[in-house]
Structures are given as structure tokens and as C-alpha cells.
Motif scaffolding. Sequence first.
Motif, PDB file in Angstrom:
ATOM      1  N   CYS A 201      11.207 -49.541   1.392  1.00 22.79           N
ATOM      2  CA  CYS A 201      11.103 -49.178   2.996  1.00 22.79           C
ATOM      3  C   CYS A 201      10.949 -47.270   3.095  1.00 22.79           C
ATOM      4  N   PRO A 202       9.219 -47.296   4.404  1.00 24.64           N
ATOM      5  CA  PRO A 202       9.496 -45.658   4.238  1.00 24.64           C
ATOM      6  C   PRO A 202      10.986 -45.580   4.941  1.00 24.64           C
ATOM      7  N   ILE A 203      11.093 -46.043   6.070  1.00 26.01           N
ATOM      8  CA  ILE A 203      12.132 -46.148   6.743  1.00 26.01           C
ATOM      9  C   ILE A 203      13.019 -46.689   6.611  1.00 26.01           C
ATOM     10  N   SER A 302       9.929 -37.464  -8.080  1.00 28.82           N
ATOM     11  CA  SER A 302       9.743 -36.025  -7.475  1.00 28.82           C
ATOM     12  C   SER A 302       9.753 -35.088  -7.600  1.00 28.82           C
ATOM     13  N   ASP A 303       8.129 -34.589  -7.844  1.00 35.79           N
ATOM     14  CA  ASP A 303       7.257 -33.769  -7.840  1.00 35.79           C
ATOM     15  C   ASP A 303       6.283 -34.201  -7.430  1.00 35.79           C
ATOM     16  N   ASN A 304       5.944 -35.033  -6.864  1.00 36.75           N
ATOM     17  CA  ASN A 304       5.064 -35.847  -5.858  1.00 36.75           C
ATOM     18  C   ASN A 304       5.411 -35.833  -4.686  1.00 36.75           C
ATOM     19  N   SER A 305       7.154 -35.644  -4.243  1.00 37.32           N
ATOM     20  CA  SER A 305       7.032 -35.711  -3.064  1.00 37.32           C
ATOM     21  C   SER A 305       7.514 -34.891  -2.111  1.00 37.32           C
ATOM     22  N   ALA A 306       7.218 -34.731  -1.218  1.00 36.95           N
ATOM     23  CA  ALA A 306       7.722 -33.087   0.176  1.00 36.95           C
ATOM     24  C   ALA A 306       6.971 -33.090   1.344  1.00 36.95           C
ATOM     25  N   VAL A 307       7.629 -32.234   2.352  1.00 38.10           N
ATOM     26  CA  VAL A 307       7.429 -32.374   3.318  1.00 38.10           C
ATOM     27  C   VAL A 307       5.918 -32.055   3.769  1.00 38.10           C
ATOM     28  N   TYR A 308       5.324 -32.163   3.973  1.00 39.27           N
ATOM     29  CA  TYR A 308       4.017 -32.036   4.785  1.00 39.27           C
ATOM     30  C   TYR A 308       3.601 -31.778   6.203  1.00 39.27           C
ATOM     31  N   GLN A 341       5.738 -40.086  -3.881  1.00 41.03           N
ATOM     32  CA  GLN A 341       4.655 -40.268  -3.922  1.00 41.03           C
ATOM     33  C   GLN A 341       3.848 -41.193  -3.688  1.00 41.03           C
ATOM     34  N   PHE A 342       3.884 -41.900  -2.698  1.00 42.68           N
ATOM     35  CA  PHE A 342       2.869 -43.599  -2.930  1.00 42.68           C
ATOM     36  C   PHE A 342       3.059 -44.108  -1.484  1.00 42.68           C
ATOM     37  N   PHE A 343       3.732 -43.094  -0.712  1.00 40.35           N
ATOM     38  CA  PHE A 343       4.246 -44.012   0.556  1.00 40.35           C
ATOM     39  C   PHE A 343       4.380 -42.974   1.513  1.00 40.35           C
ATOM     40  N   SER A 344       4.404 -42.788   2.721  1.00 38.29           N
ATOM     41  CA  SER A 344       4.603 -41.761   3.535  1.00 38.29           C
ATOM     42  C   SER A 344       4.915 -41.925   5.265  1.00 38.29           C
ATOM     43  N   THR A 345       5.965 -40.734   5.712  1.00 38.07           N
ATOM     44  CA  THR A 345       6.121 -41.617   6.762  1.00 38.07           C
ATOM     45  C   THR A 345       5.515 -40.104   8.252  1.00 38.07           C
ATOM     46  N   ALA A 346       4.652 -40.526   8.641  1.00 40.71           N
ATOM     47  CA  ALA A 346       4.598 -39.401   9.087  1.00 40.71           C
ATOM     48  C   ALA A 346       4.743 -39.630  10.789  1.00 40.71           C
ATOM     49  N   LEU A 347       4.623 -38.550  11.488  1.00 39.80           N
ATOM     50  CA  LEU A 347       4.588 -38.209  12.720  1.00 39.80           C
ATOM     51  C   LEU A 347       4.472 -37.085  13.913  1.00 39.80           C
ATOM     52  N   ILE A 348       2.488 -37.509  14.764  1.00 38.75           N
ATOM     53  CA  ILE A 348       1.692 -37.179  14.710  1.00 38.75           C
ATOM     54  C   ILE A 348       2.364 -37.011  16.642  1.00 38.75           C
ATOM     55  N   VAL A 392       2.691 -40.842  17.363  1.00 41.60           N
ATOM     56  CA  VAL A 392       2.910 -41.995  16.472  1.00 41.60           C
ATOM     57  C   VAL A 392       2.807 -41.627  14.978  1.00 41.60           C
ATOM     58  N   PHE A 393       3.102 -42.840  14.686  1.00 44.79           N
ATOM     59  CA  PHE A 393       4.272 -43.056  14.117  1.00 44.79           C
ATOM     60  C   PHE A 393       2.955 -43.741  12.720  1.00 44.79           C
ATOM     61  N   PHE A 394       3.024 -43.124  11.215  1.00 38.55           N
ATOM     62  CA  PHE A 394       2.111 -43.980  10.669  1.00 38.55           C
ATOM     63  C   PHE A 394       3.643 -44.421   9.154  1.00 38.55           C
TER      64      PHE A 394
END
Length: 700
Positions: A201-203, A302-308, A341-348, A392-394
Amino acid sequence: MNKNTLIGLLLMGAIIMVFTYLNKPSQEELDRREKERQEQLAEQEKKSQPAAESITAMSEAAIENIKSAVRTSGTLDQATGMYTLTGKNVILTLSADSAAKVGGTVTVGGQTIPASDVVNATYGPEVSNAVAGEALAALNAAVDASVRYKGFAHYMSGNDSASVELANKNMRLTIASKGGVIAQAELLDKQYNKYGGGQVCPISAGDDMYGFQLSVGDLIYDTRDYYFDLKNESDTTVVATIMPGDGVMLGIRYTLPKDSYLVKMDLIQNNMQAIIPQSKSSIEFAWDQTMARNEAGRMFESDNSAVYYMKGNGDVDNLSERSDETESVKEPLEWVAFKNQFFSTALISMNGFEKAELSSTVLKEDPKFVKKMSMTSTTGYNSALEQPASFVFFIGPNSYPLLSDLQESIVADKNLKLTNLIPLGWALFRWINTWIVIPVFTFLGQFISNYGIIILLLTIFIKLILFPFTYKSYMSQAKMRVLAPEIKEINEKYPGNENAMKRQQETMALYSRAGANPMSGCLPMLLQLPILIAMFRFFPSAIELRGESFLWASDLSAPDAIIPLPFNVPMLGDRLSLFCLLMTAVNIIYTRINMQNQPGGMTSPAMKWMMYLMPVMFLVFFNQYAAGLSYYYLLSLLITIIQTYVFRRVVDEEKVRATMKANAAKPKKKSGFMARLEEAQRKQQAMLREQEKQRGKKRK
């Protein structure tokens, strides 16, 4: 003061101290005294509070103020002609009749009291003085909020569990009444299960919250404070709305297309200029997420999670993956993403963010979560527009083919660079991954389901590409081995530092005659290095490996840590990964074979020790990395060893020697490089001779 007086004072002090210690109250006595003190304070507080019967009824002016608030901010039921104003722990009712009395209830202290009792101070015997005071305060607070926030106050309380759902084959969304937000987004693909069980569940409910903030003077209207009315407009659309005034509406519309990981979010409104002046040109959007742990390899996750985030000029940047960081971005942004690491929630943002405050905090000791992330941004707003802002949410997997195909689904005339959510390395390494590795990997995945076999075939493919460089490197080593006896003779003929220049000249002349270059073996290795680094970036980011088993590894994207250690070793962990251990063993063997290929006497003992130490360092470094990466390097080393033995069988060093002798017999025109090198050597030798002359003159 004489001696006797001093001794007397000391004895008296000692007696007082002993007496004090012996008469010190016990812990039980101290607890009893504290309990009595607390009881006395409670009794005094009780006496100081007015009794329920002593609380006077409200004045006519106060009652009229309540009636006005209910009629102004309450909801009118056309069927009954009854206004209802809902606040925190308070429900007030009033009929349209001007002479009507205030009805409803106030709930405090576990008791529900008629609002008329609070207004008229006609409490029953069961209502204590404390509860009566709380009820009066709650009623006044509800009325004050309704006056202060106008019709918004009606929506500041509601059912916390009220929600509706939207779903397609990829995910299921839960839209909550509180805040009108996506409370949970569950990915439905069966392969996207998380560590410990359940779907990713990304959210997640309770771990994510976002909202819009409109400020007018000292008032702040925050959508996170309100309970929205939810309505399914269609199978793909849900609308959350509030009606803070006659003909005034504020809402959020969610649209989930079929077969998509995109969710369209529109801020909608009607007649909001009645509350928000048109001079208000911006609205704030705040978003907080406590990122849940999904993978077995927690450190690597953890080392592959960040705010982009992507800036308006097209640059994609991110906050630190390994440490806490806060950044104020003063320039426009296209999107912000909370990347796992493998999932993202992006807000455009379709209108773009004007600026943003971003932060990330590492949760090192939390077993269930890896990061806390937040953003506070500003985007354009106009209270007269029916749809002032669109987003738009990805919400989905970090799959390169998927993110690459999403571009035209969001906006056609702008490259959003969402594929940069996958960290494939700097420009050169990213180019290798996107144009060579990923296409081959994706192509093989269409025909082969076992990713262990796919990695094997990919390794063979890469080795075929690198074969010319590998062969050239081996031939260079073979030439140096052939020349080793002659180089040894030169070193013996010109020993000592005083002959260093002559020794170097003779060695270079030998290389030139034989057609050998000591650097030609290093250049092919340097050309292979970008591919090795590209693969190092690719495997930990390949979501295709997630949950895929091979041999003893249950998940090629996580460490195959199956050998327990008696204690935790810094950097190494408390378990050994078998693929990493095998890679280390084969690396030591390869180091031994490679050293045998070196010309005799060309490697110092210190260098030999360092070459054997490097594989052990790799064991420490790669032990907690993905099993797929260690497996790839293991295969690569094994194939290199096989190539080396094949080269030994195929390459006849006697023929190499004969060829070099033939080359030496041919007249050669000096290359520009060799001519410049010899000229530099002559100048250096002349300078040394001049320095020797000067030193000789000084000694005389």
C-alpha cells in the motif's frame, strides 16, 4: 578556634547526620504523604468550582447569539424546517420559528446532556460540577467556531470511518470522508506483496495525510479538518464535497481510469468568492507520509528511499537517502514524489508548484517504517474558477517500461522524466542501462519466467560484448610475460636510482621494438568498468526481481542471508549471504589466476596482499545487497575464469614471441608519442647532469 572546639563541632555534625538518616521517612510513608496532598488539592479544586446548580442560565443575548449561529452555519432540512449545527461533541438544533428554543445535545465526560439544560443551567443531579463546566465550554466553543469559520464549522465533526472505494485491475483506492483524501491505495497485483504479508500500500491508512490550505487574514481553512460528503459519480469517479454556505461548494474529485496507475485529482468549487476574495492568488498543499517497510532487506530499502522532485527547468533531484535532510526549493516544481525502493507515490501538478518545503527523516530503529517524508507547497488559485487546480497521482511500481509509457498519459508536450525515480546511475551508466541492459532484460522476460536463467543469459550477452576488450587485455598480459626475461636483464644491467633514467629508456625502447604497450592491458579494463558500475545500479533497482526465487534465494531483490552468525558484525550484519560468499571465494580464485598471468616480478608483495584483501572487502560491502547482484558478479567471474583458461589454450606464447621478434626486426618510424617521450627523457637527463656539475663545484 582550638583543637577541642573543632573536634566538638565535627562530632555534633556527625550526630545530627546520623539522627537525620535514622529518622528519614520510608518510601511507603512518602507515598502516603503524597497521596494525602493530592487528595487535599483535589478537594480544594472541587470546592473552588461552582456546583452544577450554581451555574446561571445564559443571558438572552447569549441565547440569541447561539440561535443566529445555528441558522447561519447550520444545515436546513427542507422537509422538517429544522436547522442543525454540528460541532465537536455538540449537536445543536433549531426550528425556523423565531420563538423556537435551542435543542440538541452536548456530549462530555461520557455523558450526553440536552443542550437546553446547558443553556438554562437546569442540570440533573447526575451531572457533576466538572461535567457541567465542560458542557458549557464545549457549547461555547462550537458556537465560536461556527461564527469564526462560518459554514465550514458544520463539517469539523463527522464519522471517522465513512469512506467509499474506487478500483481497477491495478489498485483499490479508499477515499475517506475525513479530509476527502485517498486514505489507502492498495496495489492488487499478486506479486506486489510486502514483507510480513499483505499487499503493498504506497498510501496507507493512518500513515498518509494531505490537504489544501486557504488563508484569509488570521483564518486558515484546512481541508484536513473537515468531513466531506462522498458521492460516486461513476465507476471511475468519486467526489468529496462540503457546502459551507448557500450556493457555496468546495470539493475534491478523484478519477481512476481503467488499467492505470494514475489518479486524477481536481480541486473543484462553486461561488467560493463569497468566502475567499479573488485577490487570493495561491493555495497551499501539504502532504505527510510515514513510509511503511515493504522489503526483507530493510537497510537497502531505506538507502533507496527518498523524496524526489523535478524542477521547472527539467532537472530531477532528491533529498539524501541515508540521512535526515530539509530543503527549501524557491523555484517552480513540476512534481514531487515519495519514493520507496520499488514503489512510489508521485504528485504531478498540472499548474506547477510555485515553491516547496521538503523534508525527510530516517527512522533507523522503527521495525515497521523506514522514513518520514513531508512537503509543503504553493500553487496558483482563483476563487472564481470552477476548477482552480488539477493534479495527477502516480501510485505504483518503479518499473522503467511502465514509467516510460506514462509520459503521454499525463501531459503530451512536456517530458516529466518520471523514469528518474529509478536510480540507474550517472549519465553514462544510465545510458548503458536504458539503451542496452533494460531492453535486453525486458526482451528475455517476455519468453523466460525464471529470472535466475535471465540473469545468466544477460551475463553471457554482456560478456560477448566485452569479449574483444577481454581478449585484448589478455594478449597484452601475454606480451608482457614474453618480455619479462628481457626486462629483468635490463633491471640487472642498470641497477640503482642513479640509472633509473637509463633503465626506463631501455625498457621503453624494448616495448617499442616488440610492439608492446604496458598500458594496453589497462585500457580494455577501464572500458569494461562503466558496464560493471551500470550493473551495480541496475540490479538493486529492478522490480522484476522482487519476490523472484532462484535456487536457495527466495527473493533475488533481497539478501539471501541464510547462514547465521553468532553475533552482529558492523556493516556485515548477523547473517552471511550465500551468493555473496560464493562470489568472494570465486573472486579470490580469479585474483590468484590473474596474478599468475602477470609478468614475473612485476607485482610487489604489498600489492599482492592488497589484491587478496579486495575480495574480502567486497564480502563485507555486498553481504546486505540484493542476491541478484551477487549472483550476477559470481557468474561474471566464472565466465572470466573460463575465458582465461580458453585463452591459455588458444594463445601460443611462443608464436607471440616470434611475432614480437619479427616486429622488432622491421624498421619502425617513431610515433609522435614515443618521440616526445624520448625528448622529455633527454631533457630530464641533461638537467640531472647539470645538477651534478653544480653540486661538484660547491664541494670544491
